[in-house]
Design a protein around this motif. Structure first.
Motif, PDB file in Angstrom:
ATOM      1  N   GLN A  57      34.875  19.998  45.232  1.00 26.44           N
ATOM      2  CA  GLN A  57      34.457  18.811  44.480  1.00 26.44           C
ATOM      3  C   GLN A  57      35.388  18.579  43.279  1.00 26.44           C
ATOM      4  OE1 GLN A  57      31.515  16.775  44.963  1.00 26.44           O
ATOM      5  NE2 GLN A  57      32.386  15.507  43.381  1.00 26.44           N
ATOM      6  N   GLY A  58      35.774  17.316  43.115  1.00 25.29           N
ATOM      7  CA  GLY A  58      36.647  16.949  42.009  1.00 25.29           C
ATOM      8  C   GLY A  58      36.097  15.749  41.264  1.00 25.29           C
ATOM      9  N   THR A  59      36.967  15.127  40.488  1.00 16.74           N
ATOM     10  CA  THR A  59      36.599  13.964  39.675  1.00 16.74           C
ATOM     11  C   THR A  59      37.453  12.777  40.101  1.00 16.74           C
ATOM     12  OG1 THR A  59      36.167  15.460  37.828  1.00 16.74           O
ATOM     13  CG2 THR A  59      36.362  13.121  37.309  1.00 16.74           C
ATOM     14  N   THR A  60      36.797  11.685  40.441  1.00 15.80           N
ATOM     15  CA  THR A  60      37.521  10.472  40.827  1.00 15.80           C
ATOM     16  C   THR A  60      38.133   9.854  39.573  1.00 15.80           C
ATOM     17  OG1 THR A  60      35.975  10.099  42.643  1.00 15.80           O
ATOM     18  CG2 THR A  60      37.320   8.218  41.949  1.00 15.80           C
ATOM     19  N   GLU A  61      39.460   9.751  39.539  1.00 17.24           N
ATOM     20  CA  GLU A  61      40.137   9.180  38.375  1.00 17.24           C
ATOM     21  C   GLU A  61      40.122   7.657  38.440  1.00 17.24           C
ATOM     22  OE1 GLU A  61      44.530   9.083  36.262  1.00 17.24           O
ATOM     23  OE2 GLU A  61      44.007  10.819  37.486  1.00 17.24           O
ATOM     24  N   PHE A  62      40.469   7.102  39.609  1.00 17.23           N
ATOM     25  CA  PHE A  62      40.412   5.653  39.760  1.00 17.23           C
ATOM     26  C   PHE A  62      40.454   5.259  41.225  1.00 17.23           C
ATOM     27  CE2 PHE A  62      44.940   6.512  38.847  1.00 17.23           C
ATOM     28  CZ  PHE A  62      45.541   5.972  39.973  1.00 17.23           C
ATOM     29  N   ILE A  63      40.031   4.019  41.464  1.00 17.92           N
ATOM     30  CA  ILE A  63      40.044   3.410  42.788  1.00 17.92           C
ATOM     31  C   ILE A  63      40.711   2.044  42.631  1.00 17.92           C
ATOM     32  CG2 ILE A  63      38.634   2.576  44.710  1.00 17.92           C
ATOM     33  CD1 ILE A  63      36.363   4.427  43.593  1.00 17.92           C
ATOM     34  N   ILE A  64      41.632   1.725  43.527  1.00 17.46           N
ATOM     35  CA  ILE A  64      42.274   0.405  43.514  1.00 17.46           C
ATOM     36  C   ILE A  64      41.930  -0.283  44.828  1.00 17.46           C
ATOM     37  CG2 ILE A  64      44.419  -0.905  43.335  1.00 17.46           C
ATOM     38  CD1 ILE A  64      45.666   1.505  41.884  1.00 17.46           C
ATOM     39  N   ILE A  65      41.250  -1.414  44.713  1.00 16.41           N
ATOM     40  CA  ILE A  65      40.809  -2.197  45.869  1.00 16.41           C
ATOM     41  C   ILE A  65      41.569  -3.531  45.848  1.00 16.41           C
ATOM     42  CG2 ILE A  65      38.816  -3.287  46.994  1.00 16.41           C
ATOM     43  CD1 ILE A  65      38.548  -0.221  46.769  1.00 16.41           C
ATOM     44  N   PRO A  66      42.267  -3.881  46.928  1.00 17.84           N
ATOM     45  CA  PRO A  66      43.053  -5.132  46.927  1.00 17.84           C
ATOM     46  C   PRO A  66      42.246  -6.374  46.528  1.00 17.84           C
ATOM     47  CG  PRO A  66      43.446  -3.909  48.952  1.00 17.84           C
ATOM     48  CD  PRO A  66      42.374  -3.179  48.206  1.00 17.84           C
ATOM     49  N   LYS A  67      41.051  -6.490  47.056  1.00 16.00           N
ATOM     50  CA  LYS A  67      40.213  -7.671  46.781  1.00 16.00           C
ATOM     51  C   LYS A  67      39.978  -7.834  45.283  1.00 16.00           C
ATOM     52  CE  LYS A  67      35.926  -9.606  48.652  1.00 16.00           C
ATOM     53  NZ  LYS A  67      34.774  -9.274  49.486  1.00 16.00           N
ATOM     54  N   GLU A  68      39.815  -6.713  44.562  1.00 13.18           N
ATOM     55  CA  GLU A  68      39.579  -6.765  43.119  1.00 13.18           C
ATOM     56  C   GLU A  68      40.823  -7.186  42.343  1.00 13.18           C
ATOM     57  OE1 GLU A  68      37.929  -2.943  42.142  1.00 13.18           O
ATOM     58  OE2 GLU A  68      36.120  -3.318  43.332  1.00 13.18           O
TER      59      GLU A  68
END
Length: 162
Positions: A148-159
């Motif tokens: 288990q880790g920590t999600t730093e960021f998510i990049i979604i094209p639609k956003e």
């Protein structure tokens, strides 16, 4: 500290009579991958090593990122283990990564990447969309201890289009 960046391949085309592994990207897939790569490169330093599934749509997405990163195709290793839809082969691959690499970028497929993001990250996502990217950090010094880790960021094209 180790980090994994998962990039799902861009939107692919079903209009050609080819095997799954040979499906090419659609124009939208190319454009979305460019947008995500440009956003990523603004956010963090480049990964130390890049691996891609051999599937045409995944490797084509990877090549778009390489172009934005100003790296050659020799910078990426194509690995059959990443042509995985369930996630077990990808997890096994991650646990065998060389420990001299702390930051790794993988280009591959769903459902594997959504599953891994939800098992090992701390932010639930319904689905990592095509050209979607997620970076997860891990408090480990050896890849075999992948947990288990920590999600730093998510990049979604639609956003990015909003």
């Amino acid at each position: 500290m180790k980090s994994i960046t998962l990039v799902r391949h861009g939107k692919s085309s079903w209009e050609f009579d080819v095997s799954d592994a040979l499906r090419p990207l659609k124009k939208r897939g190319i454009n979305d991958a460019k947008m995500v790569a440009n956003q990523y490169v603004k956010s963090v330093k480049l990964p130390e090593v890049i691996y891609s599934s051999p599937a045409v749509r995944a490797f084509s997405t990877c090549k778009i990122f390489l172009e934005i990163f100003n790296l050659s195709e020799e910078s990426v290793s194509v690995k059959e283990d990443l042509y995985d839809f369930g996630g077990e082969s990808v997890i096994h691959f991650i646990k065998r990564l060389p420990n001299n690499y702390d930051s790794v970028m993988l280009f591959g497929h769903n459902h594997a990447f959504t599953s891994i993001a939800n098992i090992f990250g701390d932010k639930f996502i319904d689905n990592l969309p095509t050209s979607g990217l997620i970076k997860i950090n891990f408090d480990i010094s050896d890849w075999k201890d992948f947990k288990q880790g920590t999600t730093e960021f998510i990049i979604i094209p639609k956003e990015l289009k909003a």
